[in-house]
Scaffold this motif. Structure first.
Motif, mmCIF file in Angstrom:
data_model
loop_
_atom_site.group_PDB
_atom_site.id
_atom_site.type_symbol
_atom_site.label_atom_id
_atom_site.label_comp_id
_atom_site.label_asym_id
_atom_site.label_seq_id
_atom_site.Cartn_x
_atom_site.Cartn_y
_atom_site.Cartn_z
ATOM 1 N N SER A 332 0.840 -1.182 0.036
ATOM 2 C CA SER A 332 -0.049 0.054 -0.075
ATOM 3 C C SER A 332 0.777 1.458 -0.073
ATOM 4 O O SER A 332 0.698 2.127 -0.456
ATOM 5 C CB SER A 332 -0.877 -0.151 1.348
ATOM 6 O OG SER A 332 -0.210 -0.326 2.390
ATOM 7 N N GLU A 335 2.674 1.670 -3.544
ATOM 8 C CA GLU A 335 1.613 2.241 -4.181
ATOM 9 C C GLU A 335 1.014 3.805 -4.276
ATOM 10 O O GLU A 335 1.060 4.220 -5.356
ATOM 11 C CB GLU A 335 0.331 1.449 -4.258
ATOM 12 C CG GLU A 335 -0.917 1.698 -5.341
ATOM 13 C CD GLU A 335 -0.524 1.521 -6.710
ATOM 14 O OE1 GLU A 335 -1.264 2.340 -7.609
ATOM 15 O OE2 GLU A 335 0.460 0.927 -7.180
ATOM 16 N N ASP A 389 0.154 0.292 9.131
ATOM 17 C CA ASP A 389 -0.058 0.811 7.666
ATOM 18 C C ASP A 389 -0.385 2.430 7.646
ATOM 19 O O ASP A 389 -1.446 2.635 7.687
ATOM 20 C CB ASP A 389 -1.054 -0.103 6.949
ATOM 21 C CG ASP A 389 -1.261 0.291 5.542
ATOM 22 O OD1 ASP A 389 -0.667 1.181 5.129
ATOM 23 O OD2 ASP A 389 -1.817 -0.617 4.632
#
Length: 483
Positions: A332, A335, A389
């Motif tokens: 993630s 990206e 995250d």
């Protein structure tokens, strides 16, 4: 004496020379430790055992013949990002899962020439662009002191492996704190040298915010490793001549040291601040004059300018190799960087401008006032989950404060803009969560010896002694059993 997994490189070398330890037997013991930690800490990207065993036998022969080299027979952890010819080097990315290094990084050449034995390849996050260590390729690397919490990044695998006892020496790299954050969170020593002190990889000559550096469990080992890996290399045209660091240091009598715990940021956790002040008291007992100075730096601005500069010279170009078909393989956090690279242009110029401004502020308030060293914390909080995250959870809430989850908890990026400053990360104690805390010892441009002199007194003062005494972490029975 400590068990083999927690014996320092300095002590291993002494016992190898005395014939009381055998490099082959030591390597086999550490291999067992490395394999056992994988079930809990998960810090290994790969184990390269066949070549290592051959090298250990060679070291045994050299000790018998009296031809041992400076690091003869000492096992070493190598960060996956750091190229070792013939080893996998996917940068923790499924996109590049089949890539293999075709030549050694200069730091690896130096270690091999000194007789060290690289055998443990440590995890890092994808493309080394996260302050924690997890990826789709390697999973989550955890902190050996408290498995739920982050070991830092991007050299988190190196820091965690050191704390887990798989070797006494490790390589790291640092472009926003990637040596200093995991060193502090894992209770070990780490050194971000000034750019030019170590040879960079071919092609990285303009990535001046980023450097390779040593990570170790003890201060003496940090000196030992830095003296081996620093200095010119045939592949580099940017490396300065090197005078080895002293191996012993006197007290700090009369040295003036400035400190600013968090550059004026009010969200510094109480436990980190407490441990920092205790470390400073130890330096005062060693004779230093330690005084607080006021630096009010906008950390959000510093972080963004540094990230934009890194994108300009490294990230965007690298992401350009990734097609749409491979985008789903990315983590993630990478990206997001890829999407940013498609939508907005960035430049390295603001990094140079802001770095100049920060240096002028340091000169006005620190160096120009007669202080020889500067000290601050390494991070604002240790309440960082191992699998944090920053895309899914952009805000961290801890002890009544909020932090940007990507870099908003870090105090390391200013010194990547000030990339000729030497910065040494040293452990200061345990947080209330049982996670280690650390401080950054800083000196003016290329004044490496000063930060080592301060760190030597810190090590002697006892404020980091608990890490030597408590390895392996008592809270992890599985690791303790291995040792």
């Amino acid at each position: 004496m400590h068990s083999i997994p927690y014996t320092s490189a300095t002590e291993l070398l002494a016992q190898f020379r005395a014939g009381t330890l055998d490099p082959v037997a030591v390597l086999e013991t550490l291999i067992e430790t490395a394999q056992a930690q994988q079930a809990t800490v998960n810090s290994a990207a790969s184990l390269q055992l066949e070549q290592a065993r051959t090298m250990a036998r060679e070291s045994r022969r050299r000790y018998a013949e009296g031809t041992a080299r400076p690091l003869e027979g000492v096992p070493v952890i190598v960060k996956e990002e750091t190229a070792v010819k013939g080893w996998p080097r996917p940068l923790a990315s499924l996109v590049f899962k089949d890539r293999v290094a075709t030549e050694n990084h200069p730091i690896v050449d130096k270690l091999l020439e000194a007789g060290a034995i690289p055998y443990f390849q440590a995890t890092n996050p994808e493309f080394c662009v996260l302050g924690h260590t997890w990826s789709k390729m390697y999973g989550v690397t955890r902190n050996p002191w408290a498995l739920d919490y982050s070991c830092g990044g991007s050299s988190g695998g190196s820091g965690a492996a050191l704390a887990a006892g798989v070797a006494p020496l490790a390589t790291g790299s640092d472009m926003a704190g990637s040596i200093r954050l995991p060193s502090s969170l894992c209770g070990v020593y780490g050194y971000k040298p000034p750019f030019g002190r170590l040879a960079c990889a071919s092609g990285d000559e303009y990535l001046v915010q980023a450097v390779e550096g040593p990570m170790t469990r003890t201060f003496d080992d940090l000196v030992l490793m830095q003296n081996v890996v620093a200095g010119p290399h045939p592949s580099s045209f940017t490396t300065l001549p090197y005078t080895p660091l002293p191996t012993s240091y006197g007290d700090l009598k009369g040295m003036r040291i400035a400190y600013c715990p968090a550059f004026g940021n009010p969200t510094l956790a109480d436990d980190i601040h407490r441990n920092l002040l205790r470390a400073l008291d130890g330096l005062r007992r060693a004779g230093a004059i330690v005084e607080e100075v006021e630096l009010n730096w906008d950390l959000a601005e510093i972080n963004q300018v540094l990230l934009d500069g890194l994108r300009a010279v490294f990230v965007d170009e690298f992401m350009g190799d990734i097609g749409e078909d491979d985008a789903a393989k990315l983590c993630s956090y990478t990206e997001v960087l890829r999407e940013q690279g498609k939508s907005d242009a960035v430049s390295i110029i603001p990094s140079a401008v802001l770095g100049r401004q920060l240096h002028r502020d340091m000169h006005d308030k620190v160096w120009g006032k007669g202080y020889q060293a500067f000290i601050c914390a390494s991070m604002l909080t240790t309440a960082l989950q191992a699998d944090q995250d920053p895309v899914a959870e952009p805000i961290i809430e801890a002890h009544g404060h909020q932090y940007d989850a990507y870099l908003g908890w870090c105090l390391t990026p200013p010194f990547n803009l000030l990339n000729r400053y030497p910065v040494l990360a040293a452990p200061t104690g345990l947080s209330d969560l049982g996670v280690p805390t650390g401080m950054q010892i800083v000196a003016n441009a290329f004044d490496d010896e000063t930060v080592f002199r301060v760190a030597a007194s810190h090590a002697k003062a006892g404020s980091s002694k608990l890490f030597v005494e408590q390895f392996p972490p008592a809270s992890q029975p599985a690791l303790a059993a291995v040792a």
